[in-house]
Write an enzyme that holds these catalytic residues in place. Structure first.
Site, PDB file in Angstrom:
ATOM      1  N   ARG A  27       2.737  -5.597   3.324  1.00  0.00           N
ATOM      2  CA  ARG A  27       2.550  -4.370   4.111  1.00  0.00           C
ATOM      3  C   ARG A  27       3.687  -4.144   5.103  1.00  0.00           C
ATOM      4  NH1 ARG A  27      -1.601  -7.225   2.753  1.00  0.00           N
ATOM      5  NH2 ARG A  27      -3.358  -6.219   1.721  1.00  0.00           N
ATOM      6  N   GLY A  28       4.876  -4.493   4.669  1.00  0.00           N
ATOM      7  CA  GLY A  28       6.058  -4.291   5.488  1.00  0.00           C
ATOM      8  C   GLY A  28       6.418  -5.468   6.362  1.00  0.00           C
ATOM      9  N   TYR A  45      -8.251   6.424  -1.635  1.00  0.00           N
ATOM     10  CA  TYR A  45      -7.051   6.531  -0.804  1.00  0.00           C
ATOM     11  C   TYR A  45      -6.970   7.951  -0.253  1.00  0.00           C
ATOM     12  CZ  TYR A  45      -5.262   2.211  -3.013  1.00  0.00           C
ATOM     13  OH  TYR A  45      -5.086   0.923  -3.471  1.00  0.00           O
TER      14      TYR A  45
END
Length: 334
Positions: free
Chosen positions: A211-212, A56
């Site tokens: 993811r929203g 990440y």
């Protein structure tokens, strides 16, 4: 705060975990100071599980968590449990080039993660995706060696199918399976979740708000940067997006009847699926974290659950979870 078990061989963890990926990569720009403050707020609220991956932001996220832990009160720092995914290979341009699950690579990845996090052990360690060229037994066996040496406390898995779960569990005790699970991603219910439960393996569910997409905050005219994963995700494209946002509006009606936000209802639904499932919330700000924590007070009853499932029936989402090239790497989808 509710307490849940991370598998029969794992530690006690909070009812919600904090997924920290978006603080470093794949969802556009993030504010470092706000990210650290959000991690501190999560710890203060009783969240104990922090999830990251060594890829990440190419190590950025681990260093961010390390910074946040160093700045946290000692009592909160000691309660924090860090879950790390490893194995994804990237180049300086950020492109993805496969996965490496060789035992020597496992030990190498762990050495770098320990340094970046500033800790003497990793609480849960797992390969992000199965390396197709390395038997899962070899990868898990290498993590088991790290457990024996004290560098890792618990072995986890990520995005694997039921057969792989069984092979891994026959090699060494597995505490947890991390996998996508939400109202619009329910594929694990057929075989993977029953297998995990049979073997006493807990589940950390990522993507609980897709993811929203089902957060209630995503709008059809939102412009995404090229570095934002969602700009390439099938569920966020064209007719798929319009269809999926129609589902969100139906869910909003159920949420309003409950006096909750869409995000809180979506998270609470995952919480309702069992004490062995810990939702990871990808809050990048304290505001979003506060909203997510409100899901713990939603208290869904049978009528609420029926209304939610009527709004978003199983299998109703349009589009795959990932672009086709990434779907090919998902052992859980085979």
């Amino acid at each position: 705060m509710l307490s849940r078990t991370l598998g029969t061989t794992g530690p006690q963890v909070s009812a919600l975990g904090l997924g920290c990926m978006g603080m470093s990569a794949l969802y556009g720009d993030a504010d470092r100071g706000e990210a650290v403050a959000t991690i501190h707020a999560a710890l203060e609220a009783g969240v104990t599980l922090l999830d990251t991956g060594d890829f990440y932001g190419m190590g950025h996220n681990e260093m961010l968590i390390g910074e946040a832990l160093r700045g946290a009160p000692a009592a909160r720092r000691e309660q924090a449990l860090v879950s790390v995914k490893f194995g994804a290979l990237r180049d300086p341009d950020g492109a993805w080039s496969g996965y490496d699950g060789r035992p020597a690579a496992v030990h190498n990845f762990a050495a770098y993660s320990l340094q970046r996090l500033g800790v003497d052990h990793i609480d849960v360690y797992r390969i992000a995706r199965v390396d197709p060229d390395v038997p899962i037994e070899e990868t898990v066996g290498a993590i088991a060696e790290l457990v024996e040496k004290g560098y890792v406390r618990h072995i986890g898995l990520s995005e694997v199918g039921a057969a792989t779960v069984r092979r891994a569990a026959a090699t060494a005790p597995i505490s947890d399976l991390q996998i996508e699970y939400s109202l619009i991603s329910r594929g694990i219910e057929a075989e993977i979740l029953p297998t995990a439960r049979e073997l006493g393996i807990g589940v950390t569910a990522y993507g609980v708000l897709s993811r929203g997409l089902i957060s209630g905050h995503f709008t059809p005219d939102r412009q995404l940067s090229t570095g934002d994963f969602r700009a390439h995700s099938p569920r966020f494209q064209g007719d798929n997006l319009r269809h999926n946002l129609d589902l969100v509006e139906a869910l909003r009606k159920a949420a309003e009847q409950k006096g909750a936000s869409v995000a809180q209802i979506a998270i609470a639904w995952v919480l309702s699926r069992g004490e062995d499932i810990v939702p990871l919330v990808g809050a990048r700000t304290r505001e979003r974290l506060t909203e997510a924590l409100g899901a713990l007070d939603a208290g869904l009853d049978d009528a609420d659950l029926a209304a939610i499932e009527e709004a978003v029936p199983a299998g109703s989402a349009a589009g795959d979870r990932y672009p086709s090239a990434q779907m090919a790497h998902l052992d859980s989808e085979r």
